[in-house]
Write a protein that holds these residues in place. Structure first.
Motif, PDB file in Angstrom:
ATOM      1  N   VAL A  10       0.856  -1.186   0.000  1.00 33.01           N
ATOM      2  CA  VAL A  10       0.000   0.000   0.000  1.00 33.01           C
ATOM      3  C   VAL A  10       0.892   1.236   0.000  1.00 33.01           C
ATOM      4  O   VAL A  10       1.683   1.442   0.919  1.00 33.01           O
ATOM      5  N   GLU A  11       0.745   2.031  -1.049  1.00 25.88           N
ATOM      6  CA  GLU A  11       1.600   3.196  -1.226  1.00 25.88           C
ATOM      7  C   GLU A  11       1.034   4.405  -0.486  1.00 25.88           C
ATOM      8  O   GLU A  11      -0.133   4.434  -0.093  1.00 25.88           O
ATOM      9  N   ARG A  12       1.861   5.410  -0.340  1.00 22.33           N
ATOM     10  CA  ARG A  12       1.432   6.663   0.280  1.00 22.33           C
ATOM     11  C   ARG A  12       0.377   7.339  -0.592  1.00 22.33           C
ATOM     12  O   ARG A  12       0.484   7.346  -1.808  1.00 22.33           O
ATOM     13  N   LEU A  31      -5.348  13.705   5.406  1.00 21.68           N
ATOM     14  CA  LEU A  31      -4.353  12.726   5.850  1.00 21.68           C
ATOM     15  C   LEU A  31      -3.595  12.156   4.655  1.00 21.68           C
ATOM     16  O   LEU A  31      -2.369  11.997   4.689  1.00 21.68           O
ATOM     17  N   ARG A  32      -4.320  11.838   3.593  1.00 20.63           N
ATOM     18  CA  ARG A  32      -3.684  11.273   2.408  1.00 20.63           C
ATOM     19  C   ARG A  32      -2.754  12.285   1.747  1.00 20.63           C
ATOM     20  O   ARG A  32      -1.689  11.931   1.230  1.00 20.63           O
ATOM     21  N   SER A  33      -3.157  13.563   1.766  1.00 25.84           N
ATOM     22  CA  SER A  33      -2.324  14.606   1.154  1.00 25.84           C
ATOM     23  C   SER A  33      -1.025  14.820   1.928  1.00 25.84           C
ATOM     24  O   SER A  33      -0.065  15.368   1.405  1.00 25.84           O
ATOM     25  N   GLN A  34      -1.009  14.367   3.189  1.00 25.74           N
ATOM     26  CA  GLN A  34       0.187  14.472   4.016  1.00 25.74           C
ATOM     27  C   GLN A  34       1.049  13.214   3.883  1.00 25.74           C
ATOM     28  O   GLN A  34       1.794  12.855   4.789  1.00 25.74           O
ATOM     29  N   ALA A  35       0.929  12.544   2.734  1.00 19.27           N
ATOM     30  CA  ALA A  35       1.729  11.342   2.416  1.00 19.27           C
ATOM     31  C   ALA A  35       1.402  10.181   3.327  1.00 19.27           C
ATOM     32  O   ALA A  35       2.257   9.371   3.657  1.00 19.27           O
ATOM     33  N   GLY A  36       0.128  10.078   3.713  1.00 22.75           N
ATOM     34  CA  GLY A  36      -0.298   8.948   4.521  1.00 22.75           C
ATOM     35  C   GLY A  36      -1.204   8.028   3.731  1.00 22.75           C
ATOM     36  O   GLY A  36      -1.396   8.191   2.523  1.00 22.75           O
ATOM     37  N   CYS A  37      -1.766   7.007   4.413  1.00 21.01           N
ATOM     38  CA  CYS A  37      -2.730   6.118   3.776  1.00 21.01           C
ATOM     39  C   CYS A  37      -3.831   5.778   4.775  1.00 21.01           C
ATOM     40  O   CYS A  37      -3.652   5.907   5.989  1.00 21.01           O
ATOM     41  N   VAL A  38      -4.975   5.368   4.246  1.00 18.39           N
ATOM     42  CA  VAL A  38      -6.145   5.076   5.070  1.00 18.39           C
ATOM     43  C   VAL A  38      -6.697   3.715   4.664  1.00 18.39           C
ATOM     44  O   VAL A  38      -6.794   3.403   3.477  1.00 18.39           O
ATOM     45  N   PHE A  39      -7.063   2.899   5.652  1.00 15.52           N
ATOM     46  CA  PHE A  39      -7.765   1.640   5.425  1.00 15.52           C
ATOM     47  C   PHE A  39      -9.175   1.776   5.995  1.00 15.52           C
ATOM     48  O   PHE A  39      -9.341   2.223   7.137  1.00 15.52           O
ATOM     49  N   ILE A  40     -10.191   1.391   5.221  1.00 11.73           N
ATOM     50  CA  ILE A  40     -11.575   1.513   5.671  1.00 11.73           C
ATOM     51  C   ILE A  40     -12.287   0.176   5.492  1.00 11.73           C
ATOM     52  O   ILE A  40     -12.366  -0.359   4.382  1.00 11.73           O
ATOM     53  N   VAL A  41     -12.824  -0.373   6.591  1.00 14.43           N
ATOM     54  CA  VAL A  41     -13.715  -1.526   6.530  1.00 14.43           C
ATOM     55  C   VAL A  41     -15.141  -1.014   6.655  1.00 14.43           C
ATOM     56  O   VAL A  41     -15.459  -0.274   7.592  1.00 14.43           O
TER      57      VAL A  41
END
Length: 297
Positions: free
Chosen positions: A67-69, A209-219
């Motif tokens: 999973v990439e940034r 959060l994603r724009s800050q070079a992060g990643c999100v997982f959603i169930v």
């Protein structure tokens, strides 16, 4: 609880790497097919007073992912498919039976509910939850108004949390968890509130959060939520990764699969799942072959 030290930290570009991870459990079974127990009421009573047989349950079959940034990854599937198990492994709450999970920083699971106290007011729980995630009082004070805004609770933030509806409590948990600016945020069934305004606010926060070079997982069981908030979707079924792809295509096939099952068309449902799984395997083989060719140059 197993600590985050179950997760190995990365120095490189990806946010999360899941390397050949499997998860199995040994659980008690009273299934008569695994015993020589007498049938009927006497047999059931007798089983109360002897040790149950242990059987192996495969919660997750072998899964590998990178999973990439900047990615927002949705995870869908029927109940018991392994969605929450995968989230626990990524967060470090549990260690895989086989394989390893690597992360660029400490993942934050949207699960501060464990430290929240229903008898306390919402604002007191904001302080409690943020302290539990390592924030200082100064940071909490700076973030407080933003947390209340994201939650949409307004003046209800000063009422006891036990008076909240399930949706209000979910919004508060999300707002608290997202306040720490985690590089890796895991959201497990916390966004299905039916509140369109909150959906817009939470999506905006996750985009930040994603724009800050992060990643999100959603169930989520809400496919609309998955389509709106995710750039990539994983479809799990009975612990197996069936599909890893575009949100529109993946949710469409999953809906068709679920529709056939609900109508009793098990053969048609199985074909959809088998075809999706075969395409995934073929893609993985091609990617591995391409990687080998690149390494050989």
């Amino acid at each position: 609880m197993v600590g985050i030290d179950q997760t190995v930290f990365l120095d490189g570009p990806p946010c999360v790497v899941i390397d050949k991870v499997k998860m199995t459990y040994r659980v008690a079974s009273s299934d008569e097919r695994t015993t020589f127990a007498r049938k009927g009421l006497k047999g059931r009573i007798s089983r109360l007073f002897r040790q149950a047989n242990l059987v192996t349950v495969s919660a997750l079959k072998e899964i590998s992912l990178v999973v990439e940034r900047g990615e927002s990854v949705g995870i869908i599937g029927r109940n018991g498919s392994g969605k929450s198990t995968l989230m626990k492994l990524i967060s470090g709450q549990a260690a895989p039976s086989e394989g390893a999970v690597y992360a660029s920083s400490t993942p934050v699971l949207l699960g501060v509910n464990a430290v929240l106290v229903p008898e306390l007011s919402g604002d007191q729980n904001v302080v409690l939850g943020c302290l539990a995630m390592g924030m200082s009082m100064e940071q909490i004070d700076e973030q407080f108004d933003s947390i209340v805004e994201v939650s949409g609770l307004d003046s209800a933030i000063y009422l006891p949390m036990k008076s909240y509806s399930a949706g209000m409590a979910s919004r508060l948990r999300f707002a608290i968890a997202a306040a720490v600016n985690p590089e890796i945020l895991l959201v497990d069934e916390a966004l299905n509130t039916g509140d369109a305004q909150f959906g817009n606010r939470s999506k905006a926060r996750m985009d930040e959060l994603r724009s800050q070079a992060g990643c999100v997982f959603i169930v989520s069981h809400s496919l609309d939520t998955i389509r709106d908030m995710c750039s990539r979707v994983l479809w799990l079924d009975k612990g197996e990764l069936i599909m890893d792809g575009d949100p529109e295509e993946t949710t469409r096939l999953y809906q068709e699969f679920s529709s056939h099952l609900s109508k009793g068309n098990n053969i048609s449902a199985a074909k959809i799942k088998d075809d999706a799984r075969a395409n995934l395997v073929a893609t993985q083989i091609m990617e591995r072959a391409s990687g080998r060719r690149t390494e050989g140059r």
